[in-house]
Scaffold this motif. Structure first.
Motif, short mmCIF file in Angstrom:
data_model
loop_
_atom_site.label_atom_id
_atom_site.label_comp_id
_atom_site.label_asym_id
_atom_site.label_seq_id
_atom_site.Cartn_x
_atom_site.Cartn_y
_atom_site.Cartn_z
N PRO A 54 -1.49 5.87 -14.98
CA PRO A 54 -1.97 6.08 -13.60
C PRO A 54 -1.10 5.38 -12.57
O PRO A 54 -0.48 4.36 -12.87
CB PRO A 54 -3.38 5.47 -13.62
N THR A 55 -1.02 5.91 -11.37
CA THR A 55 -0.31 5.27 -10.25
C THR A 55 -1.33 4.79 -9.23
O THR A 55 -2.12 5.58 -8.71
CB THR A 55 0.63 6.28 -9.55
N TYR A 57 -0.23 2.20 -6.76
CA TYR A 57 0.65 2.01 -5.61
C TYR A 57 2.01 2.58 -5.94
O TYR A 57 2.48 2.44 -7.06
CB TYR A 57 0.78 0.52 -5.26
N VAL A 58 2.65 3.21 -4.95
CA VAL A 58 3.90 3.90 -5.25
C VAL A 58 5.12 2.98 -5.22
O VAL A 58 6.13 3.27 -5.83
CB VAL A 58 4.15 5.06 -4.27
N GLN A 61 6.83 -3.20 -6.48
CA GLN A 61 7.28 -4.55 -6.19
C GLN A 61 6.09 -5.47 -6.40
O GLN A 61 4.95 -5.05 -6.31
CB GLN A 61 7.80 -4.67 -4.74
N LEU A 64 3.96 -9.62 -2.00
CA LEU A 64 4.63 -10.65 -1.20
C LEU A 64 3.65 -11.81 -1.09
O LEU A 64 2.54 -11.62 -0.58
CB LEU A 64 4.92 -10.12 0.20
N TYR B 195 6.13 4.51 2.41
CA TYR B 195 5.07 3.53 2.24
C TYR B 195 5.71 2.15 2.07
O TYR B 195 6.58 1.97 1.21
CB TYR B 195 4.22 3.89 1.01
N GLY B 196 5.32 1.20 2.89
CA GLY B 196 5.89 -0.15 2.80
C GLY B 196 6.95 -0.45 3.84
O GLY B 196 7.36 -1.59 4.01
N ARG B 200 1.26 -2.55 7.79
CA ARG B 200 -0.06 -1.97 8.07
C ARG B 200 -1.03 -3.01 8.63
O ARG B 200 -2.20 -2.70 8.84
CB ARG B 200 -0.64 -1.35 6.81
N SER B 208 -5.81 2.72 1.71
CA SER B 208 -4.75 1.72 1.80
C SER B 208 -3.48 2.05 1.02
O SER B 208 -2.41 1.57 1.37
CB SER B 208 -5.28 0.37 1.33
N SER B 209 -3.57 2.85 -0.05
CA SER B 209 -2.35 3.14 -0.81
C SER B 209 -1.59 4.32 -0.22
O SER B 209 -0.54 4.71 -0.74
CB SER B 209 -2.69 3.41 -2.28
N SER B 238 0.98 -7.52 2.31
CA SER B 238 1.62 -7.79 1.02
C SER B 238 2.28 -6.55 0.43
O SER B 238 3.00 -6.63 -0.55
CB SER B 238 0.60 -8.36 0.03
N THR B 239 2.03 -5.37 0.99
CA THR B 239 2.68 -4.17 0.48
C THR B 239 3.90 -3.77 1.32
O THR B 239 4.54 -2.77 1.03
CB THR B 239 1.71 -2.97 0.44
N SER B 240 4.20 -4.54 2.37
CA SER B 240 5.40 -4.22 3.15
C SER B 240 6.63 -4.67 2.35
O SER B 240 6.56 -5.62 1.58
CB SER B 240 5.35 -4.91 4.52
N LEU B 311 -9.45 12.93 -3.91
CA LEU B 311 -10.16 11.98 -4.78
C LEU B 311 -9.70 10.55 -4.52
O LEU B 311 -10.52 9.64 -4.37
CB LEU B 311 -9.94 12.36 -6.25
N GLN B 379 -5.39 9.49 -10.37
CA GLN B 379 -4.27 8.54 -10.38
C GLN B 379 -3.19 8.94 -11.37
O GLN B 379 -2.01 8.69 -11.15
CB GLN B 379 -4.78 7.15 -10.72
N ARG B 382 -1.34 11.80 -9.92
CA ARG B 382 -0.46 11.25 -8.88
C ARG B 382 0.89 10.88 -9.48
O ARG B 382 1.94 11.12 -8.86
CB ARG B 382 -1.13 10.03 -8.24
N LEU B 433 1.22 11.00 -1.42
CA LEU B 433 0.94 10.61 -2.80
C LEU B 433 2.17 9.97 -3.43
O LEU B 433 2.06 9.06 -4.24
CB LEU B 433 0.49 11.83 -3.61
N ALA B 434 3.36 10.47 -3.08
CA ALA B 434 4.60 9.93 -3.64
C ALA B 434 5.18 8.81 -2.79
O ALA B 434 6.19 8.21 -3.15
CB ALA B 434 5.62 11.06 -3.80
N GLY B 435 4.57 8.52 -1.64
CA GLY B 435 5.01 7.40 -0.78
C GLY B 435 6.31 7.64 -0.04
O GLY B 435 6.95 6.70 0.42
#
Lengths: 97, 495
Positions: A54-55, A57-58, A61, A64, B195-196, B200, B208-209, B238-240, B311, B379, B382, B433-435
């Motif tokens: 499953p994914t 987060y894409v 990393q 942080l 994404y990132g 955000r 959020s994802s 933290s996702t940047s 979903l 997921q 995805r 979905l692929a960011g």
């Protein structure tokens, strides 16, 4: 006719989990709309995903992380600025006992 | 040309060259808003007093010959889901009516530091959930090109404001197409960054994802200009991602000879809108003339994107929106008997129908007994969708598709049937979905005069490439550029 995937009883159960309430008419409408949507979503069952990871987060990393330092934060006035329900420096909520 | 018709870079340059004062520009913009916004209804909140005050401050700096920040005097409209300190932030929801954030989103801090001036907050589908801006608790926004049609959504207010010359530039947010689809419907440029790429922090969360903040602009170079300012890592998100921010404007200038463009065949299905198809094919022809190599490619899992997206997005939404409990901020019902009924009534009265529908769907998908069948399954699919793109991007630099299956549709046309509304995002959703980064820009008009958008999809963190291709296309596109709502009455001319 779409397949019945979710019943009105289940809609009531999910509403309780989500802390939402609906009248009878809304419950009927939600049941029928959710059935149409979930029936369409069952398309995913065409795919064999047994061996797929499953994914969530894409971006791959690590998080942080910040140093554990004390930094300025919001003042109590700012924290309480968006509600009238305050008493003696606390958020006021309904009685729970 | 009148002041409000200027592009962002033109405004910034005129201010630097002292050809016009910032106060004049801001006043002209509010005059334009007073004239057209009763028709378009792009704005929820105006920030006039504060904006004029800031304009004067910059004018003083100009007079004193002080050094100006890069966007000095640039008026910007902000989607009302991005936190602005001291300016009401409602998310288009009754739940947050009267909410004044005690802090700024990181993008707002960055823009203010760069000298930009917030002129107002724009309308949106409640909590960004929708594709037409009809789900706003404060009424819909109307498409400037045809007031009987929707501007798209959920960043409909931002796209309409830029299209109608009510703002030089706007911020939108994109979870499944909410920047690109309205940009397409309103004939402007909308970029969803990787994404990132953009912090955000202060973006009020929907999924959020998938969520990203990005610019909506009048042209491609303005998009590049804004991206340079808002991108980069942030220790409050933290996702940047900590990658250097390139000079996007500079890379626009390079040509696109030998760039490899893939055209996914799954996006050109039988029975698709022929006007959209024609205009997109013409755009591909122009790109080929500019030296690009174009080939058909396949993204085999495209047809599974929509269920996968809805979903995941609704599951994340049901969790993110659990915070609206009526305790620390936001709406609280007055009609309850205990804590539990306070929660239920508050949420049932505070949220609109589409938000409730998505919370219900997401709660169901995450509930015991269904988690594996729905959420986990989505997921995993995805992953397959993401791998489709990775495979294609090993051979191609960018992908080109239509942004939306149709031009702007009429108000109420899709409101009765949620699934039909969801389908209007079919070309934009896989990207989230692929960011990946993706940009929509105008590539022509339907016979009825409605704008049609072209979508350019890039590799992760290669916004430079899609901006460069878009810029080259825009510079060489011979189709006459049109503007909506121009002949209302005489306007002030640039002196």
């Amino acid at each position: 006719m779409t397949k019945k995937i979710i019943t009105k009883k289940e809609v009531e159960y999910v509403a309780r989990l989500a802390k939402l309430e609906f009248n009878e008419e809304e419950k009927g409408e939600f049941t029928s709309q959710l059935n149409t949507i979930l029936d369409y979503f069952s398309k995913l069952n065409e795919l064999d995903t047994e061996k797929v990871e499953p994914t969530a987060y894409v971006v791959s990393q690590d998080n942080l992380l910040n140093e554990d330092e004390i930094k300025p934060s919001l003042s109590p006035e700012e924290v309480f600025s968006n509600t009238p329900y305050i008493q003696k420096g606390y958020f006021k909520v309904p009685k729970i006992m | 040309m009148t002041l409000h018709q200027l592009s962002a870079s033109e405004v910034v340059n005129l201010v630097k060259e002292k050809k016009v004062s910032v106060s004049e520009i801001i006043q002209d913009l509010y005059d334009r808003i007073a004239k057209v916004d009763p028709l378009v209804k792009a704005f929820l909140i105006l920030n006039q007093e504060e904006a004029l005050k800031q304009a004067k401050e910059i004018d003083t700096k100009v007079k004193k010959e002080e050094e100006l920040p890069p966007l000095a005097g640039l008026a910007i409209a902000v989607k009302d889901i991005i936190a602005t300190k001291g300016i009401e932030t409602t998310c288009g929801s009754r739940m947050l009516k009267g909410f004044y954030p005690p802090y700024n989103a990181t993008v707002i801090d960055k823009l203010k530091e760069a000298g930009a001036i917030i002129i107002g907050k724009t309308n949106l589908d409640e909590f960004a959930m929708g594709s037409s801006t009809e789900n706003s608790a404060f009424g819909p926004t109307y498409n400037p090109w045809d007031l009987e049609r929707v501007p798209g959504g959920s960043s409909g207010g931002s796209a309409a404001a830029v299209a109608a010359d009510e703002a030089f530039i706007a911020l939108g947010t994109d979870t499944g197409g909410s920047i690109r689809q309205p940009a397409s419907f309103c004939g402007v440029v909308g970029l969803k960054p990787t994404y990132g790429r953009v912090s955000r922090y202060g973006l009020i969360a929907y999924a959020s994802s998938l969520d990203q903040i990005g610019p909506i602009t009048k042209n491609v170079s303005d998009s590049a200009l804004l991206m340079r300012i808002i991108s980069g890592p942030d220790n409050r998100d933290s996702t940047s991602v900590d990658l250097p921010v390139p000079d996007y404007l500079k890379s626009c200038q390079e040509e696109i000879k030998n760039i490899k463009i893939g055209v996914p065949r799954e996006y050109f299905v039988e029975g698709m809108n022929f006007e959209v198809k024609d205009v997109v094919y013409q755009a591909l022809k122009l790109l080929e003339e500019l030296g690009a190599k174009i080939e058909e490619v396949s993204l085999p899992h495209t047809e599974y994107s929509l269920p996968t997206f809805y979903l995941i997005a609704t599951a994340e939404a049901s969790s993110n929106l659990a915070r609206y409990d009526g305790i620390q901020y936001g709406y609280r019902t007055e009609n309850y008997k205990d804590l539990s009924s306070m929660y239920q009534r508050t949420r049932s009265e505070g949220f609109g129908p589409e938000v409730k529908r998505r919370i219900m769907l997401g709660t169901y998908a995450l509930s015991s007994g269904y988690y594996d069948a729905y959420y986990l399954k989505a997921q995993k699919v995805r992953t397959l969708i993401k791998e489709d793109f990775t495979r294609v991007f090993s051979k191609y630099d960018i992908l080109v598709t239509p942004t939306s299956p149709t031009p702007a549709f009429k108000l109420k046309e899709k409101m009765a049937d949620p699934l039909t509304m969801y389908l209007s995002d079919i070309y934009t959703i896989p990207v989230n979905l692929a960011g990946l980064p993706a940009l929509s820009l105008n590539c022509g008009y339907s016979k009825g005069g409605l704008p049609i958008g072209l979508q350019l999809i890039g590799k992760p963190f290669e916004e430079e490439t899609i901006l460069r291709v878009a810029f080259n296309y825009e510079q060489n596109n011979k189709v006459e550029k049109r503007k909506p709502l121009q002949n209302l009455s005489p306007q002030k001319m640039v002196g």
